[in-house]
Design a protein around this motif. Structure first.
Motif, short mmCIF file in Angstrom:
data_model
loop_
_atom_site.label_atom_id
_atom_site.label_comp_id
_atom_site.label_asym_id
_atom_site.label_seq_id
_atom_site.Cartn_x
_atom_site.Cartn_y
_atom_site.Cartn_z
N ILE A 8 22.43 19.24 16.75
CA ILE A 8 21.06 19.12 16.19
C ILE A 8 20.21 18.44 17.26
CG2 ILE A 8 19.64 18.35 14.25
CD1 ILE A 8 22.30 18.13 12.66
N SER A 9 19.90 19.19 18.28
CA SER A 9 19.13 18.61 19.39
C SER A 9 18.61 19.74 20.28
CB SER A 9 20.04 17.70 20.23
OG SER A 9 20.85 18.48 21.08
N ARG A 10 17.83 19.33 21.27
CA ARG A 10 17.34 20.31 22.24
C ARG A 10 18.49 20.93 23.04
NH1 ARG A 10 13.61 16.29 21.80
NH2 ARG A 10 11.39 16.76 21.99
N ALA A 11 19.65 20.30 23.01
CA ALA A 11 20.79 20.85 23.74
C ALA A 11 21.26 22.20 23.16
CB ALA A 11 21.95 19.85 23.77
N ASP A 31 26.63 11.98 20.12
CA ASP A 31 25.86 11.77 18.89
C ASP A 31 24.77 10.74 19.19
OD1 ASP A 31 24.73 11.51 16.47
OD2 ASP A 31 26.60 11.21 15.36
N PHE A 32 23.63 11.24 19.64
CA PHE A 32 22.55 10.34 20.08
C PHE A 32 22.03 9.50 18.92
CE2 PHE A 32 18.94 12.72 18.36
CZ PHE A 32 19.46 14.00 18.21
N ARG A 33 22.22 9.99 17.68
CA ARG A 33 21.68 9.26 16.53
C ARG A 33 22.48 7.99 16.26
NH1 ARG A 33 22.23 14.28 12.69
NH2 ARG A 33 24.26 13.96 13.60
N GLY A 37 24.23 7.98 23.28
CA GLY A 37 23.43 8.20 24.49
C GLY A 37 23.04 6.91 25.18
N ARG A 38 23.31 5.78 24.54
CA ARG A 38 22.87 4.50 25.10
C ARG A 38 24.02 3.72 25.72
NH1 ARG A 38 18.03 5.06 25.97
NH2 ARG A 38 17.80 2.81 26.17
N THR A 39 25.20 4.32 25.83
CA THR A 39 26.32 3.61 26.45
C THR A 39 26.07 3.50 27.95
OG1 THR A 39 27.58 5.62 26.89
CG2 THR A 39 27.95 4.55 24.75
N MET A 48 17.77 8.34 31.16
CA MET A 48 16.97 8.57 29.96
C MET A 48 17.83 8.48 28.69
SD MET A 48 13.70 9.06 30.41
CE MET A 48 13.11 9.99 29.00
N GLY A 49 19.13 8.56 28.85
CA GLY A 49 20.01 8.52 27.68
C GLY A 49 19.83 9.73 26.78
N LYS A 50 19.42 10.85 27.38
CA LYS A 50 19.07 12.01 26.55
C LYS A 50 19.97 13.21 26.84
CE LYS A 50 14.23 11.08 25.40
NZ LYS A 50 14.28 11.25 23.95
N ILE A 51 20.06 14.04 25.82
CA ILE A 51 20.71 15.33 25.97
C ILE A 51 19.65 16.41 25.77
CG2 ILE A 51 23.06 14.65 25.36
CD1 ILE A 51 22.38 15.55 22.48
N PRO A 52 19.87 17.57 26.38
CA PRO A 52 21.02 17.99 27.16
C PRO A 52 21.07 17.34 28.55
CG PRO A 52 19.34 19.68 27.30
CD PRO A 52 18.84 18.65 26.32
N THR A 53 22.31 17.20 29.02
CA THR A 53 22.57 16.79 30.40
C THR A 53 23.71 17.67 30.89
OG1 THR A 53 21.82 14.51 30.05
CG2 THR A 53 23.37 14.87 31.85
N THR A 62 19.13 17.31 34.42
CA THR A 62 18.58 16.95 33.10
C THR A 62 17.33 17.79 32.87
OG1 THR A 62 17.18 15.18 33.96
CG2 THR A 62 19.42 14.58 33.33
N GLU A 63 16.81 17.74 31.66
CA GLU A 63 15.66 18.51 31.21
C GLU A 63 16.10 19.95 30.90
OE1 GLU A 63 12.79 17.18 30.38
OE2 GLU A 63 13.42 15.26 31.15
N SER A 64 15.89 20.34 29.64
CA SER A 64 16.37 21.64 29.16
C SER A 64 15.98 22.80 30.08
CB SER A 64 15.81 21.95 27.77
OG SER A 64 15.79 20.83 26.97
N ALA A 65 14.71 22.85 30.46
CA ALA A 65 14.24 23.99 31.25
C ALA A 65 14.89 23.98 32.64
CB ALA A 65 12.72 23.97 31.37
#
Ligand SMILES: N[C@@H](CCC(=O)N[C@@H](CS)C(=O)NCC(=O)O)C(=O)O
Length: 198
Positions: A8-11, A31-33, A37-39, A48-53, A62-65
């Motif tokens: 459930i993400s942009r990934a 599970d960013f929720r 992502g903050r480890t 950025m602690g974000k997915i997708p990576t 990084t960055e979906s596009a």
């Protein structure tokens, strides 16, 4: 290759791209929720602690596009990008960049009901211009480059699909609806978008 992902993400967009390519990779669920992502370990990969990576050997993308564009070039035999240096590449880049830099920020501002900002200096302008851009850029041909399906359809079509589903894009016109239906009809789209996730 490791793909850091959550269903459930942009990934989901990059998962769809990997499914279109049908290439071996390791799927690592983050599970960013609940803070995965903050480890320290994940932040050392993507601050950025974000997915997708995506991690491909010693390359981090990084960055979906950017991930979709990188993957299309990494596997040229799959035909999901026009040749580097070709004129089609200009159009291709436009469709890769406009969703993340222009449309998504506009929809986000709109959903947060932020209306008081200087539209002529903010990169995404205003909703009227974004809607006109969507209408104008949505292809009447099968895909944005005509008959060839590319990563640009994953990124641009993926955003339109998300925008229609979430109501970000209210009352899409016939051309946008038809394009989104073509997107949803792809085998790899169906395989990568579990209806139970949404
Ligand atoms: N611009 C980024 C946005 C990525 C993004 O915001 N991902 C969200 C999930 S949809 C995330 O990882 N959020 C966790 C957080 O910010 O801590 C992209 O397109 O890849």
């Amino acid at each position: 290759m490791k793909h850091y992902f959550h269903p459930i993400s942009r990934a989901v967009t990059t998962h769809w791209m990997l499914t279109e390519l049908d290439v071996d990779h390791e799927q690592v669920e983050v599970d960013f929720r609940s803070g995965d992502g903050r480890t320290a370990e994940f932040l050392s990969i993507n601050p950025m602690g974000k997915i997708p990576t995506l991690v491909d050997g010693d390359v981090v993308v990084t960055e979906s596009a950017a991930i979709c564009a990188y993957l299309a070039d990494r596997f040229p035999e799959k035909g999901l990008a026009p040749p580097a240096g070709s004129r089609e590449r200009g159009k291709y880049y436009r469709y890769l960049f406009v969703p993340g830099t222009t449309l998504e920020p506009m929809f986000t501002f709109d959903s947060l009901k932020i209306v008081d900002y200087p539209a002529n200096s903010v990169g995404f302008g205003d909703m009227e211009r974004c809607l006109a851009t969507i209408e104008s850029m949505t292809p009447e041909t099968a895909w944005v480059l005509g008959d060839q399906f590319t990563a640009a359809d994953v990124v641009f079509g993926g955003l339109l699909d998300f925008a229609v589903q979430t109501g970000w894009l209210q009352s899409p016109g016939a051309k946008v609806s038809a394009y989104v239906q073509r997107i949803k009809g792809r085998h790899a789209y169906k395989k990568s978008h579990d209806p139970a996730w949404r």
